[in-house]
Write a protein that holds these residues in place. Sequence first.
Motif, PDB file in Angstrom:
ATOM      1  N   ALA A   1     -22.821  11.516  20.141  1.00 42.27           N
ATOM      2  CA  ALA A   1     -23.473  10.599  21.078  1.00 42.27           C
ATOM      3  C   ALA A   1     -24.025  11.321  22.303  1.00 42.27           C
ATOM      4  CB  ALA A   1     -22.496   9.505  21.505  1.00 42.27           C
TER       5      ALA A   1
ATOM      6  N   ASN B   1     -22.561   3.419  17.852  1.00 45.33           N
ATOM      7  CA  ASN B   1     -24.007   3.628  17.935  1.00 45.33           C
ATOM      8  C   ASN B   1     -24.479   3.326  19.358  1.00 45.33           C
ATOM      9  OD1 ASN B   1     -24.527   0.694  18.121  1.00 45.33           O
ATOM     10  ND2 ASN B   1     -23.906   0.687  15.955  1.00 45.33           N
ATOM     11  N   LYS B   2     -25.785   3.494  19.603  1.00 47.34           N
ATOM     12  CA  LYS B   2     -26.330   3.310  20.948  1.00 47.34           C
ATOM     13  C   LYS B   2     -26.181   1.869  21.444  1.00 47.34           C
ATOM     14  CE  LYS B   2     -30.283   5.315  21.935  1.00 47.34           C
ATOM     15  NZ  LYS B   2     -31.743   5.558  22.154  1.00 47.34           N
ATOM     16  N   ASP B   3     -26.359   0.902  20.569  1.00 47.99           N
ATOM     17  CA  ASP B   3     -26.195  -0.496  20.988  1.00 47.99           C
ATOM     18  C   ASP B   3     -24.760  -0.771  21.438  1.00 47.99           C
ATOM     19  OD1 ASP B   3     -28.825  -1.131  20.520  1.00 47.99           O
ATOM     20  OD2 ASP B   3     -28.467  -1.868  18.475  1.00 47.99           O
ATOM     21  N   ASP B   4     -23.796  -0.155  20.757  1.00 49.22           N
ATOM     22  CA  ASP B   4     -22.396  -0.325  21.154  1.00 49.22           C
ATOM     23  C   ASP B   4     -22.143   0.248  22.544  1.00 49.22           C
ATOM     24  OD1 ASP B   4     -21.865  -1.485  18.710  1.00 49.22           O
ATOM     25  OD2 ASP B   4     -20.953   0.309  17.832  1.00 49.22           O
ATOM     26  N   VAL B   5     -22.831   1.328  22.877  1.00 53.49           N
ATOM     27  CA  VAL B   5     -22.692   1.919  24.212  1.00 53.49           C
ATOM     28  C   VAL B   5     -23.102   0.906  25.274  1.00 53.49           C
ATOM     29  CG1 VAL B   5     -23.536   3.711  25.791  1.00 53.49           C
ATOM     30  CG2 VAL B   5     -23.004   4.288  23.414  1.00 53.49           C
ATOM     31  N   LYS B   6     -24.227   0.254  25.044  1.00 49.53           N
ATOM     32  CA  LYS B   6     -24.707  -0.759  26.001  1.00 49.53           C
ATOM     33  C   LYS B   6     -23.708  -1.906  26.131  1.00 49.53           C
ATOM     34  CE  LYS B   6     -27.818  -3.695  24.642  1.00 49.53           C
ATOM     35  NZ  LYS B   6     -29.091  -4.348  24.214  1.00 49.53           N
TER      36      LYS B   6
ATOM     37  N   ASP C   1     -28.502  10.178  28.138  1.00 42.16           N
ATOM     38  CA  ASP C   1     -28.693   9.332  29.320  1.00 42.16           C
ATOM     39  C   ASP C   1     -27.797   8.093  29.261  1.00 42.16           C
ATOM     40  OD1 ASP C   1     -30.566  11.107  30.251  1.00 42.16           O
ATOM     41  OD2 ASP C   1     -32.288   9.946  29.538  1.00 42.16           O
ATOM     42  N   GLU C   2     -27.760   7.460  28.102  1.00 37.02           N
ATOM     43  CA  GLU C   2     -26.916   6.269  27.951  1.00 37.02           C
ATOM     44  C   GLU C   2     -25.431   6.620  28.107  1.00 37.02           C
ATOM     45  OE1 GLU C   2     -30.776   5.384  25.953  1.00 37.02           O
ATOM     46  OE2 GLU C   2     -29.406   7.112  26.041  1.00 37.02           O
ATOM     47  N   MET C   3     -25.035   7.770  27.571  1.00 43.11           N
ATOM     48  CA  MET C   3     -23.636   8.187  27.693  1.00 43.11           C
ATOM     49  C   MET C   3     -23.288   8.534  29.141  1.00 43.11           C
ATOM     50  SD  MET C   3     -22.084   7.824  24.852  1.00 43.11           S
ATOM     51  CE  MET C   3     -20.606   8.753  25.240  1.00 43.11           C
TER      52      MET C   3
ATOM     53  N   ASP D   1     -27.165  12.954  21.105  1.00 50.00           N
ATOM     54  CA  ASP D   1     -28.245  12.090  20.623  1.00 50.00           C
ATOM     55  C   ASP D   1     -28.790  11.150  21.702  1.00 50.00           C
ATOM     56  OD1 ASP D   1     -27.969  13.241  18.149  1.00 50.00           O
ATOM     57  OD2 ASP D   1     -26.755  11.619  17.309  1.00 50.00           O
ATOM     58  N   TYR D   2     -27.946  10.638  22.554  1.00 52.70           N
ATOM     59  CA  TYR D   2     -28.409   9.756  23.645  1.00 52.70           C
ATOM     60  C   TYR D   2     -27.633  10.041  24.931  1.00 52.70           C
ATOM     61  CZ  TYR D   2     -25.373   7.102  20.368  1.00 52.70           C
ATOM     62  OH  TYR D   2     -24.425   6.731  19.453  1.00 52.70           O
TER      63      TYR D   2
END
Length: 361
Positions: free
Chosen positions: A173, A112-117, A179-181, A176-177
Amino acid sequence: MTSKERLLAVLNDQHPDRIPWAPLIDGYYTSSLAEQGIHEMNVVETLRYIGADVFERHVPVVREKTDASVKYSVRREGDKEIQTFETPVGSVYQVYQQGGNTSFRIKHFIENKDDVKTYKYVVQSRYYEPDYQPFIKEQDYIGDDGLATASGPLTPIQVLLQDIMGIEGFTYAVADYPDEMHDLMEAMHKSNLECYKVMAESPAEIIIVYEDTSTTVMSPRWFDMYCTDYLNQYADVLHKAGKIYISHMCGKLKGMRYQVANLTVDGVDSICPPTTGDTWAHEALEMWPGKVIIGGIEPPALKRMSVDQTKEYVLDILENIAPGDRFILSTGDATSYGTPIENLIAITELIKQYGNYPIKF
């Protein structure tokens, strides 16, 4: 020529006395020797036993570390192994399950997005130290029988696809997100560059990046977006230090022919024909002039064939790649568990009989 001289001749665009024969042998294969009634041997001993040119993979030259803010742990629960990173911004973990003679991942670090961070924090905490002595010792052990090679870090997308997220997770991912990726991949690339700078100062003459490129896991467009520039930057770092940079691409490659042509790598390793791959060695030589081609033999086929069938198969490869410029005969990825060692020895005998350069039929 010695095996070392023969391999270096091909890798430096010179002519060897004969075509090198350097199958990709690793611990997976050597662990199956006992089943064939053969005494235990390490990788180099096995290659010497079959009479091949030693081209050993994955010999370390770098120590990867993280700073004190990141804690890594491994624990076992029955047939499962759980690997965890704990950081000030969160924790991520992955799970492997043992099955038969191997293990396989059943949960990825990033979901998920938190895991990316969190994983980005892990990446940014990394640093690299030289670890050259093991490599020097291994090359001395191999001597004139061949070469030790080091393994460079993969492009970010390949790490994410193969290890950290999986194909499905990465695909969702980046949609869906994005920029974070993007930020994560840029952080991974920056870390890779630091690693390659350490490798550039190492005693390793050959650096191989195990990209496992294939149109079964990514599109040519993704390769253009996420691989070409990164790989060429890594090649530039190594070329400035006089190193030879080879990309391991063991999948289906015909759909990537133009993408691979745009790479400044010196060679393509583990070219695999059908049905596991889709590219015969002579086709790769035609598609990518100027690049060394390593591979040509499909590992599952080599395991299934008789000695006579093996000889016929390899003779056909030699006839098609004649005169044999820029070519090292090898398996198109790791030699399969349980491959009859008689088949490997038969190829050695065949190469000595028919592999003199230039090959003539």
